[in-house]
Enzyme design. Structure first.
Site, PDB file in Angstrom:
ATOM      1  N   GLU A   1     -55.145  43.047 -76.590  1.00 20.78           N
ATOM      2  CA  GLU A   1     -53.203  43.473 -76.917  1.00 20.78           C
ATOM      3  C   GLU A   1     -52.923  43.257 -78.045  1.00 20.78           C
ATOM      4  O   GLU A   1     -53.901  42.032 -79.290  1.00 20.78           O
ATOM      5  CB  GLU A   1     -53.296  42.984 -75.523  1.00 20.78           C
ATOM      6  CG  GLU A   1     -53.429  43.511 -74.285  1.00 20.78           C
ATOM      7  CD  GLU A   1     -53.556  41.712 -73.168  1.00 20.78           C
ATOM      8  OE1 GLU A   1     -52.475  41.714 -72.818  1.00 20.78           O
ATOM      9  OE2 GLU A   1     -53.749  42.338 -72.243  1.00 20.78           O
TER      10      GLU A   1
ATOM     11  N   CYS B   1     -48.293  39.607 -83.234  1.00 19.59           N
ATOM     12  CA  CYS B   1     -49.427  38.410 -82.444  1.00 19.59           C
ATOM     13  C   CYS B   1     -50.744  39.363 -82.460  1.00 19.59           C
ATOM     14  O   CYS B   1     -50.497  40.644 -81.472  1.00 19.59           O
ATOM     15  CB  CYS B   1     -48.278  38.138 -80.936  1.00 19.59           C
ATOM     16  SG  CYS B   1     -49.740  36.708 -80.096  1.00 19.59           S
TER      17      CYS B   1
ATOM     18  N   CYS C   1     -62.995  36.081 -74.177  1.00 22.37           N
ATOM     19  CA  CYS C   1     -62.714  34.984 -74.452  1.00 22.37           C
ATOM     20  C   CYS C   1     -63.767  34.269 -73.999  1.00 22.37           C
ATOM     21  O   CYS C   1     -63.476  34.461 -73.097  1.00 22.37           O
ATOM     22  CB  CYS C   1     -61.720  34.350 -74.604  1.00 22.37           C
ATOM     23  SG  CYS C   1     -61.541  33.358 -75.752  1.00 22.37           S
TER      24      CYS C   1
ATOM     25  N   CYS D   1     -60.304  28.935 -70.728  1.00 19.04           N
ATOM     26  CA  CYS D   1     -58.788  27.542 -70.169  1.00 19.04           C
ATOM     27  C   CYS D   1     -59.185  28.106 -68.920  1.00 19.04           C
ATOM     28  O   CYS D   1     -58.781  29.126 -68.049  1.00 19.04           O
ATOM     29  CB  CYS D   1     -58.003  27.815 -71.918  1.00 19.04           C
ATOM     30  SG  CYS D   1     -58.928  27.340 -72.932  1.00 19.04           S
TER      31      CYS D   1
ATOM     32  N   CYS E   1     -55.067  30.258 -68.412  1.00 19.00           N
ATOM     33  CA  CYS E   1     -55.243  32.400 -69.469  1.00 19.00           C
ATOM     34  C   CYS E   1     -55.976  32.678 -69.074  1.00 19.00           C
ATOM     35  O   CYS E   1     -56.658  32.880 -68.273  1.00 19.00           O
ATOM     36  CB  CYS E   1     -56.235  31.256 -70.884  1.00 19.00           C
ATOM     37  SG  CYS E   1     -55.945  32.938 -72.181  1.00 19.00           S
TER      38      CYS E   1
ATOM     39  N   CYS F   1     -50.917  37.214 -73.963  1.00 22.64           N
ATOM     40  CA  CYS F   1     -51.819  37.897 -74.126  1.00 22.64           C
ATOM     41  C   CYS F   1     -52.909  38.055 -72.627  1.00 22.64           C
ATOM     42  O   CYS F   1     -52.780  36.875 -72.338  1.00 22.64           O
ATOM     43  CB  CYS F   1     -52.330  38.095 -74.978  1.00 22.64           C
ATOM     44  SG  CYS F   1     -51.964  38.929 -75.868  1.00 22.64           S
TER      45      CYS F   1
HETATM   46  N1  SAH Z   1     -58.039  30.224 -78.208  1.00 25.22           N
HETATM   47  C1  SAH Z   1     -56.319  30.214 -79.056  1.00 25.22           C
HETATM   48  C2  SAH Z   1     -55.397  31.090 -79.300  1.00 25.22           C
HETATM   49  C3  SAH Z   1     -55.006  31.626 -77.839  1.00 25.22           C
HETATM   50  S1  SAH Z   1     -53.540  31.988 -76.907  1.00 25.22           S
HETATM   51  C4  SAH Z   1     -55.989  29.630 -78.701  1.00 25.22           C
HETATM   52  O1  SAH Z   1     -56.797  28.756 -77.663  1.00 25.22           O
HETATM   53  O2  SAH Z   1     -54.725  28.297 -79.480  1.00 25.22           O
HETATM   54  C5  SAH Z   1     -52.142  31.450 -77.887  1.00 25.22           C
HETATM   55  C6  SAH Z   1     -51.631  30.380 -76.799  1.00 25.22           C
HETATM   56  O3  SAH Z   1     -50.750  30.299 -75.683  1.00 25.22           O
HETATM   57  C7  SAH Z   1     -52.647  28.895 -76.445  1.00 25.22           C
HETATM   58  O4  SAH Z   1     -51.855  27.709 -76.926  1.00 25.22           O
HETATM   59  C8  SAH Z   1     -52.665  28.945 -75.190  1.00 25.22           C
HETATM   60  O5  SAH Z   1     -53.448  27.745 -74.676  1.00 25.22           O
HETATM   61  C9  SAH Z   1     -51.583  29.490 -74.286  1.00 25.22           C
HETATM   62  N2  SAH Z   1     -51.544  30.186 -72.845  1.00 25.22           N
HETATM   63  C10 SAH Z   1     -52.483  30.912 -72.454  1.00 25.22           C
HETATM   64  N3  SAH Z   1     -52.860  30.989 -71.496  1.00 25.22           N
HETATM   65  C11 SAH Z   1     -51.698  30.649 -70.395  1.00 25.22           C
HETATM   66  C12 SAH Z   1     -49.836  30.720 -69.698  1.00 25.22           C
HETATM   67  N4  SAH Z   1     -50.918  31.178 -68.761  1.00 25.22           N
HETATM   68  N5  SAH Z   1     -48.820  30.517 -70.189  1.00 25.22           N
HETATM   69  C13 SAH Z   1     -48.544  29.646 -71.386  1.00 25.22           C
HETATM   70  N6  SAH Z   1     -49.512  29.320 -72.345  1.00 25.22           N
HETATM   71  C14 SAH Z   1     -50.572  29.793 -72.751  1.00 25.22           C
END
Ligand code: SAH
Length: 353
Positions: free
Chosen positions: A99, A112, A119, A123, A126, A340
């Site tokens: 995406e 973005c 991944c 987390c 996420c 995303c």
């Molecule tokens: N792998 C990288 C990029 C990921 S996404 C990282 O972890 O930083 C970018 C941001 O969105 C990250 O800070 C991630 O933790 C956050 N994120 C992921 N899922 C989310 C959600 N459901 N709500 C809000 N932020 C989220």
């Protein structure tokens, strides 16, 4: 496709060298200046060699026989009625999907982008993690998302955030190569200062990135203020502790003199109390940094909820009283679920769609 050369992952010098080799091996003349022309075509978003109209047919055929163009194809596209944000599900040459999101800001258009198909960081909150990890993206596939979004919208892209699917520092070499390509004056020529890279905190790679001294903006997904809580939300914390992470951040700032942006997703009852804010202020005290609060986007299959507006305001005021600047991330494309991971996950759940 797999035994063909990924021509868009070359920089201009590598492309020139490759063309020379191809020319010698096949006895077809390719003049030196062709490299720049072909490089230009690839960066303008052609998806087939036949579209390179000022390149002779024998050269185009030779390229087609030996190389492929890794430009992602639009598999699905959602356009926000509220702010014009466009969310893409791009299909890669082997059928994998990632995406990207195209956003219009006053300071220019931002894309973005994803760095991996899936991944493996896991987390808890996420969506990117749900559909599992397939593979790393090549430099050309990372770059191709920017090119394809620009081609589709017909608009120039001036900023890039690496905050899509995947963990950029888990695909370190390809991401570094992408940064070089996208910054190239013969390519999209996007300045490092207009690029942000977000990581969940792979400490050894943060230090390695620091050595490269690229003036990009580094974002750290912190999300917790204690080791215990961070381990619960982000498995990477078991490998690299919060103290180790923050000391790497201090080193990064010292090395490059650039401030770090800390991302902190606000989850109700998990990490949004006044004590959390106080702890966060203490952890970041004296650091050249900024805090970006992200109200959680609810993800299907996960029962976390976003914090109340009042908790977020309280959190900010605690930070600001202690000299730490914080902002709440503006949410673009809220009607199309622009954050995303969700499109890829639903595509994998029901592939017929
Ligand atoms: N792998 C990288 C990029 C990921 S996404 C990282 O972890 O930083 C970018 C941001 O969105 C990250 O800070 C991630 O933790 C956050 N994120 C992921 N899922 C989310 C959600 N459901 N709500 C809000 N932020 C989220």
């Amino acid at each position: 496709m797999f035994n063909k050369t990924d021509i868009s992952s070359f920089n201009l010098a590598e492309l020139s060298e490759y063309l020379l080799k191809l020319s010698e091996e096949n006895g077809i003349k390719i003049e030196k200046f062709r490299a720049k022309q072909i490089y230009g075509w690839l960066n303008s978003g052609v998806s087939a060699f036949d579209e390179m109209t000022n390149i002779s047919k024998p050269i185009r055929e030779l390229l087609d026989k030996n190389c492929y163009i890794a430009l992602p194809q639009v598999e699905n596209k959602l356009v926000s009625k509220i702010d014009g944000t466009v969310k893409y599900l791009f299909r890669l040459y082997d059928g994998e999907c990632v995406e990207s999101v195209f956003m219009r800001y006053e300071h220019g258009n931002t894309v973005c982008i994803s760095s991996q198909a899936g991944c493996r960081m896991g987390c808890r909150f996420c969506a990117s993690t749900i559909a599992g990890f397939s593979r790393n993206l090549t430099p050309s596939e990372i770059l191709g998302q920017v090119i394809a979004a620009s081609k589709d919208t017909g608009e120039r892209v001036s900023n890039i955030v690496m905050m899509g699917i995947g963990e950029p520092l888990d695909n370190f070499d390809n991401v570094i190569k992408f940064l070089e390509l996208v910054n190239s004056p013969d390519g999209l020529n996007i300045g490092y200062r207009h690029i942000s890279l977000s990581t969940c905190g792979i400490v050894d790679k943060i230090l390695k990135l620091s050595e490269k001294n690229l003036p990009i903006t580094l974002s750290i997904s912190l999300h917790s203020t204690t080791q215990e809580e961070r381990e619960r939300l982000m498995p990477i914390a078991k490998k690299f502790g919060i103290d180790e992470l923050l000391s790497a951040c201090r080193k990064y700032i010292e090395n490059g003199g650039r401030r770090i942006s800390f991302e902190y997703t606000m989850i109700e009852g998990e990490n949004d109390s006044e004590e959390d804010a106080l702890r966060l202020a203490k952890l970041l005290s004296g650091m050249l940094c900024h805090v970006n609060l992200i109200p959680l986007n609810t993800v299907k299959g996960r029962d976390y909820r976003k914090s109340a507006k009042t908790s977020i305001q309280k959190f900010i005021s605690v930070l600001e009283k202690r000299g730490i600047t914080a902002t709440v991330r503006r949410r673009l494309g809220s009607d199309i679920d622009a954050s995303c991971g969700q499109l890829r996950a639903s595509k994998i759940e029901s592939p017929a769609k």
